[in-house]
Design a protein around this motif. Structure first.
Motif, PDB file in Angstrom:
ATOM      1  N   PRO A 149       0.831  -1.210   0.000  1.00 38.29           N
ATOM      2  CA  PRO A 149       0.000   0.000   0.000  1.00 38.29           C
ATOM      3  C   PRO A 149       0.861   1.253   0.000  1.00 38.29           C
ATOM      4  N   ALA A 150       0.407   2.287  -0.679  1.00 39.77           N
ATOM      5  CA  ALA A 150       1.168   3.539  -0.741  1.00 39.77           C
ATOM      6  C   ALA A 150       1.163   4.230   0.618  1.00 39.77           C
ATOM      7  N   PRO A 151       2.320   4.730   1.065  1.00 40.43           N
ATOM      8  CA  PRO A 151       2.366   5.516   2.304  1.00 40.43           C
ATOM      9  C   PRO A 151       1.875   6.931   2.017  1.00 40.43           C
ATOM     10  N   ARG A 152       0.581   7.124   1.989  1.00 38.07           N
ATOM     11  CA  ARG A 152      -0.013   8.360   1.475  1.00 38.07           C
ATOM     12  C   ARG A 152       0.360   9.598   2.280  1.00 38.07           C
ATOM     13  N   ILE A 153       0.670   9.427   3.547  1.00 36.89           N
ATOM     14  CA  ILE A 153       0.965  10.588   4.385  1.00 36.89           C
ATOM     15  C   ILE A 153       2.285  11.249   3.988  1.00 36.89           C
ATOM     16  N   ASP A 212      -4.129   7.674  11.653  1.00 37.50           N
ATOM     17  CA  ASP A 212      -3.282   6.486  11.570  1.00 37.50           C
ATOM     18  C   ASP A 212      -2.912   6.071  12.991  1.00 37.50           C
ATOM     19  N   TRP A 255       3.371   7.057  -6.695  1.00 38.77           N
ATOM     20  CA  TRP A 255       2.821   7.422  -5.393  1.00 38.77           C
ATOM     21  C   TRP A 255       2.952   8.924  -5.115  1.00 38.77           C
ATOM     22  N   ASN A 256       3.375   9.691  -6.125  1.00 37.33           N
ATOM     23  CA  ASN A 256       3.464  11.158  -6.038  1.00 37.33           C
ATOM     24  C   ASN A 256       4.562  11.660  -5.101  1.00 37.33           C
ATOM     25  N   SER A 285       6.159   4.062   8.389  1.00 40.04           N
ATOM     26  CA  SER A 285       5.769   3.709   7.026  1.00 40.04           C
ATOM     27  C   SER A 285       6.746   2.701   6.434  1.00 40.04           C
ATOM     28  N   PRO A 336       4.063  11.814   1.077  1.00 39.40           N
ATOM     29  CA  PRO A 336       4.106  12.869   0.052  1.00 39.40           C
ATOM     30  C   PRO A 336       3.430  14.160   0.488  1.00 39.40           C
ATOM     31  N   GLU A 337       2.476  14.072   1.426  1.00 35.16           N
ATOM     32  CA  GLU A 337       1.811  15.284   1.913  1.00 35.16           C
ATOM     33  C   GLU A 337       2.652  16.000   2.968  1.00 35.16           C
TER      34      GLU A 337
END
Length: 283
Positions: A16-20, A45, A193-194, A90, A22-23
Motif C-alpha cells: 500500500p502507498a504511504p499516502r501521508i 493512523d 505514489w506522487n 511507514s 508525500p503530503e
C-alpha cells in the motif's frame, strides 16, 4: 517507462502507498510548520499516533508531565523528529516482511534500510543538505525488491547461481533474468505514489549516482553511501553473492575521500544507539 509500469501493474501483492509522506514532504521546506496541520494528516493512523506519543514520553524527550495529546507531542518533539518517525513507521510496514525471492528473513530488509537512512542523514547534514529528505530516500531505496521478490522466489537458485558464476552485481542479474531491476522499479513506484522527483531520482539511481540528473546527484550519492555503510556495518541480507561493489563516483560527487568512511560508520553506530525505538518497531 512503459515496461516498468506494465511490470508493476502485473504484481498482485503490491504494497500500500504511504499516502501521508508525500503530503508531509512539502512541509519540510517551511520554517514555521503548522502543528495542527500535521495533526490533521497523521491523526487517523493509529500506529503513527501511538508511536509519536510513545516517543514524546520516552526518556529522551519526556518533560515534567506526560503528553496525552498528539498536538502536544508534536510540539514537544518538533516537526522534523515527527516526520522521521512517520517515515520509520511507514518503512516498517513496507519493508518488515520476509522476501524469499532475495533470501531475506523477516526484519532484515527493514534493519538494513534504517541503518542506511541514518548514515545518509549524517552524510547530508555534513554537507549542509536536507537530512530529512536523505533519510527518506535511503529508507525507501530498496522498495523495488518488494515488487520483484515474488517473481524471484521461483528462480532464487538461478539468481544465486548467476551472481556467483558471472560475478555480476545484483541489479545486472535482475535485469538479465527479469528484464527490470529493483532500483528503477522502486523509483517508478515512488513516482506513481506522487513522491517528489528528487527522491524518485535518488532511489532510481542509488547504485549509479552519477547517472541521476545533476541536481539530484548529491542525494543519490547520500543514498548510495548510506547503503554501502549499512553493508560495511554488517546490516546486509540475503546471499553473500549479492554484496555490492564499491564505486568512487559517489565520493567524488560529494568531495569525500575513502578514508572518511570509517568516521561516518562510527557516527552511524552512535546514532543508532539513540533510535532503538525505530529499529525495534514492528511492521
Amino acid at each position: 517507462m512503459q515496461e516498468l509500469d506494465e511490470y508493476i501493474d502485473k504484481v498482485t501483492s503490491l504494497p500500500p502507498a504511504p499516502r501521508i509522506l508525500p503530503e508531509l514532504l512539502p512541509l519540510l521546506r517551511k520554517d514555521d510548520v503548522d502543528s495542527e496541520r500535521v495533526v490533521e494528516l497523521i491523526a487517523f493512523d493509529p500506529a503513527i499516533t501511538a508511536s509519536v506519543l510513545r516517543l514524546s514520553n520516552s526518556a529522551c524527550f519526556a518533560g515534567s508531565s506526560p503528553v496525552g495529546s498528539l498536538l502536544e507531542a508534536i510540539q514537544r518533539l518538533g516537526f522534523n523528529q515527527v516526520y522521521k518517525l512517520v517515515v520509520a513507521v511507514s518503512g516498517a510496514r513496507l519493508l518488515g516482511q520476509a522476501q524469499k525471492g532475495y533470501g531475506i528473513d523477516t526484519g532484515e530488509l527493514w534493519q538494513h534500510a534504517v541503518v542506511a537512512a541514518v548514515a545518509a542523514q549524517l552524510l547530508a547534514a555534513r554537507q549542509n543538505e536536507d537530512d530529512s529528505v536523505a533519510f527518506t530516500a535511503a529508507l525507501l531505496h530498496d522498495l523495488g525488491k518488494i515488487v520483484l521478490a515474488d517473481a524471484l522466489e521461483h528462480i532464487y537458485a538461478k539468481l544465486v547461481e548467476d551472481s556467483q558464476s558471472q560475478q555480476a552485481p545484483l541489479i545486472e542479474t535482475e535485469k538479465r533474468l527479469l528484464g527490470v531491476q529493483h532500483a528503477e522499479i522502486g523509483g517508478r513506484l515512488l513516482a506513481r505514489w506522487n513522491f517528489p522527483a528528487n527522491i524518485v531520482n535518488a532511489v532510481w539511481h542509488h547504485h549509479h549516482p552519477h547517472l541521476a540528473p545533476e541536481r539530484d546527484q548529491k542525494l543519490a550519492s547520500f543514498v548510495y553511501l548510506g547503503n554501502m555503510i549499512a553493508y560495511f556495518m554488517g546490516y546486509g541480507y540475503g546471499h553473500h553473492a549479492f554484496a555490492l561493489r564499491g564505486r568512487t563516483e559517489a565520493l567524488e560527487i560529494l568531495g569525500l575521500k575513502p578514508e572518511s568512511m570509517p568516521e561516518f560508520m562510527i557516527q552511524t553506530f552512535d546514532k543508532l544507539a539513540t533510535i532503538q525505538t525505530f529499529i525495534q518497531m514492528k511492521p
